[in-house]
Design a protein around this motif. Structure first.
Motif, PDB file in Angstrom:
ATOM      1  N   GLU A   1       0.957  -1.249  -0.094  1.00 40.64           N
ATOM      2  CA  GLU A   1       0.085  -0.351  -0.227  1.00 40.64           C
ATOM      3  C   GLU A   1       0.851   1.385  -0.272  1.00 40.64           C
ATOM      4  O   GLU A   1       2.162   1.375   0.393  1.00 40.64           O
ATOM      5  N   THR A   2       0.069   2.210  -0.336  1.00 43.42           N
ATOM      6  CA  THR A   2       1.120   3.215  -0.239  1.00 43.42           C
ATOM      7  C   THR A   2      -0.171   4.553   0.305  1.00 43.42           C
ATOM      8  O   THR A   2      -0.762   4.533   0.607  1.00 43.42           O
ATOM      9  N   ARG A   3       0.746   5.571   1.001  1.00 41.63           N
ATOM     10  CA  ARG A   3      -0.418   6.549   1.638  1.00 41.63           C
ATOM     11  C   ARG A   3       0.423   8.278   1.205  1.00 41.63           C
ATOM     12  O   ARG A   3       1.818   8.203   0.433  1.00 41.63           O
ATOM     13  N   VAL A   4       0.046   8.818   1.594  1.00 42.61           N
ATOM     14  CA  VAL A   4      -0.030  10.175   0.689  1.00 42.61           C
ATOM     15  C   VAL A   4       0.617  10.930   2.575  1.00 42.61           C
ATOM     16  O   VAL A   4       0.009  11.038   3.756  1.00 42.61           O
ATOM     17  N   ALA A   5       1.280  11.564   2.009  1.00 41.91           N
ATOM     18  CA  ALA A   5       2.324  11.994   3.651  1.00 41.91           C
ATOM     19  C   ALA A   5       3.245  13.682   2.728  1.00 41.91           C
ATOM     20  O   ALA A   5       3.337  13.251   1.257  1.00 41.91           O
ATOM     21  N   LEU A   6       3.274  14.055   3.607  1.00 40.71           N
ATOM     22  CA  LEU A   6       3.932  15.372   3.739  1.00 40.71           C
ATOM     23  C   LEU A   6       4.611  15.978   4.541  1.00 40.71           C
ATOM     24  O   LEU A   6       4.576  15.615   5.771  1.00 40.71           O
ATOM     25  N   ILE A   7       6.190  16.074   3.877  1.00 40.98           N
ATOM     26  CA  ILE A   7       7.342  15.860   4.750  1.00 40.98           C
ATOM     27  C   ILE A   7       7.723  17.357   5.140  1.00 40.98           C
ATOM     28  O   ILE A   7       7.723  18.350   3.676  1.00 40.98           O
ATOM     29  N   GLY A   8       7.668  17.953   6.138  1.00 40.90           N
ATOM     30  CA  GLY A   8       8.009  19.320   6.224  1.00 40.90           C
ATOM     31  C   GLY A   8       9.887  19.403   6.525  1.00 40.90           C
ATOM     32  O   GLY A   8       9.941  18.583   7.410  1.00 40.90           O
ATOM     33  N   ILE A   9      10.082  20.449   5.615  1.00 44.79           N
ATOM     34  CA  ILE A   9      12.338  20.694   5.828  1.00 44.79           C
ATOM     35  C   ILE A   9      12.422  22.121   6.179  1.00 44.79           C
ATOM     36  O   ILE A   9      11.694  22.559   5.342  1.00 44.79           O
ATOM     37  N   ILE A  10      13.032  22.119   7.059  1.00 46.38           N
ATOM     38  CA  ILE A  10      13.746  23.698   7.571  1.00 46.38           C
ATOM     39  C   ILE A  10      15.016  23.542   7.077  1.00 46.38           C
ATOM     40  O   ILE A  10      15.609  22.723   7.764  1.00 46.38           O
ATOM     41  N   VAL A  11      15.711  23.989   6.309  1.00 49.44           N
ATOM     42  CA  VAL A  11      17.158  24.081   5.416  1.00 49.44           C
ATOM     43  C   VAL A  11      18.048  25.304   6.561  1.00 49.44           C
ATOM     44  O   VAL A  11      17.628  26.272   6.259  1.00 49.44           O
ATOM     45  N   GLU A  12      18.985  25.170   7.225  1.00 47.85           N
ATOM     46  CA  GLU A  12      19.213  25.824   8.408  1.00 47.85           C
ATOM     47  C   GLU A  12      21.234  26.000   7.506  1.00 47.85           C
ATOM     48  O   GLU A  12      21.687  27.065   8.028  1.00 47.85           O
ATOM     49  N   ASP A  13      22.091  25.354   6.837  1.00 47.21           N
ATOM     50  CA  ASP A  13      22.871  25.256   6.704  1.00 47.21           C
ATOM     51  C   ASP A  13      22.988  25.149   5.221  1.00 47.21           C
ATOM     52  O   ASP A  13      22.354  24.178   5.035  1.00 47.21           O
ATOM     53  N   GLU A  14      23.713  26.323   4.348  1.00 41.88           N
ATOM     54  CA  GLU A  14      22.619  25.948   2.993  1.00 41.88           C
ATOM     55  C   GLU A  14      24.151  24.707   1.541  1.00 41.88           C
ATOM     56  O   GLU A  14      23.891  24.228   1.581  1.00 41.88           O
ATOM     57  N   SER A  15      24.675  24.815   2.900  1.00 39.43           N
ATOM     58  CA  SER A  15      25.907  23.113   2.602  1.00 39.43           C
ATOM     59  C   SER A  15      25.460  21.605   2.487  1.00 39.43           C
ATOM     60  O   SER A  15      26.068  21.469   1.628  1.00 39.43           O
ATOM     61  N   SER A  16      24.485  21.940   3.127  1.00 37.65           N
ATOM     62  CA  SER A  16      23.922  20.115   2.614  1.00 37.65           C
ATOM     63  C   SER A  16      22.664  20.504   1.779  1.00 37.65           C
ATOM     64  O   SER A  16      22.413  20.051   1.747  1.00 37.65           O
TER      65      SER A  16
ATOM     66  N   SER B   1       9.450   7.311   5.323  1.00 36.59           N
ATOM     67  CA  SER B   1      10.476   7.068   6.435  1.00 36.59           C
ATOM     68  C   SER B   1      11.675   7.310   5.971  1.00 36.59           C
ATOM     69  O   SER B   1      11.596   8.068   7.006  1.00 36.59           O
ATOM     70  N   ALA B   2      12.104   6.418   5.551  1.00 37.00           N
ATOM     71  CA  ALA B   2      13.578   5.874   5.393  1.00 37.00           C
ATOM     72  C   ALA B   2      14.446   7.358   4.348  1.00 37.00           C
ATOM     73  O   ALA B   2      15.259   7.997   4.711  1.00 37.00           O
ATOM     74  N   LEU B   3      12.958   8.124   3.821  1.00 34.12           N
ATOM     75  CA  LEU B   3      13.567   9.561   2.969  1.00 34.12           C
ATOM     76  C   LEU B   3      13.002  10.691   3.927  1.00 34.12           C
ATOM     77  O   LEU B   3      14.543  11.803   4.816  1.00 34.12           O
ATOM     78  N   SER B   4      12.222  10.792   5.424  1.00 36.81           N
ATOM     79  CA  SER B   4      12.551  11.246   5.853  1.00 36.81           C
ATOM     80  C   SER B   4      13.531  11.045   7.380  1.00 36.81           C
ATOM     81  O   SER B   4      14.487  12.391   7.371  1.00 36.81           O
TER      82      SER B   4
ATOM     83  N   GLY C   1      16.608  14.422   8.016  1.00 33.77           N
ATOM     84  CA  GLY C   1      17.014  14.528   9.599  1.00 33.77           C
ATOM     85  C   GLY C   1      18.544  14.170   9.889  1.00 33.77           C
ATOM     86  O   GLY C   1      18.788  15.095  10.905  1.00 33.77           O
ATOM     87  N   ARG C   2      19.032  13.013   9.413  1.00 33.92           N
ATOM     88  CA  ARG C   2      20.520  13.314   9.432  1.00 33.92           C
ATOM     89  C   ARG C   2      21.328  14.025   8.795  1.00 33.92           C
ATOM     90  O   ARG C   2      22.281  14.206   8.913  1.00 33.92           O
TER      91      ARG C   2
END
Length: 85
Positions: A2-17, A60-63, A67-68
């Motif tokens: 099965e697939t699910r619809v999800a939203l990942i909210g991302i905040i980038v503080e370090d532009e080198s990433s 889950s893997a992408l999130s 996050g790492r």
């Protein structure tokens, strides 16, 4: 499966990433429905929302990988929309 619809909210503080983040998003591109980025120059951060329709494990893997990344935060919101593949 099965697939699910999800939203990942991302905040980038370090532009080198940013390059590493874009590489990860490219790897999961088949699952991405849409993506929106908002640069908040006054605070020196970038806010990105990524909407996916993917298996739970892929979301889950992408999130977790995002996050790492140094200077990057991510939170995931899952919908109740589930569909068989």
């Amino acid at each position: 499966m099965e697939t699910r619809v999800a939203l990942i909210g991302i905040i980038v503080e370090d532009e080198s990433s940013v390059a590493s983040l874009n590489d990860l998003l490219h790897q999961y591109a088949p699952y991405i429905i849409g993506r929106m980025g908002v640069p908040y120059r006054a605070r020196g951060v970038n806010i990105i929302s990524v909407v996916l329709d993917a298996p739970q494990d892929a979301i889950s893997a992408l999130s977790g990988k995002i996050g790492r990344l140094e200077g990057v935060s991510a939170k995931t919101l899952y919908s109740n929309v589930v569909a068989p593949v």
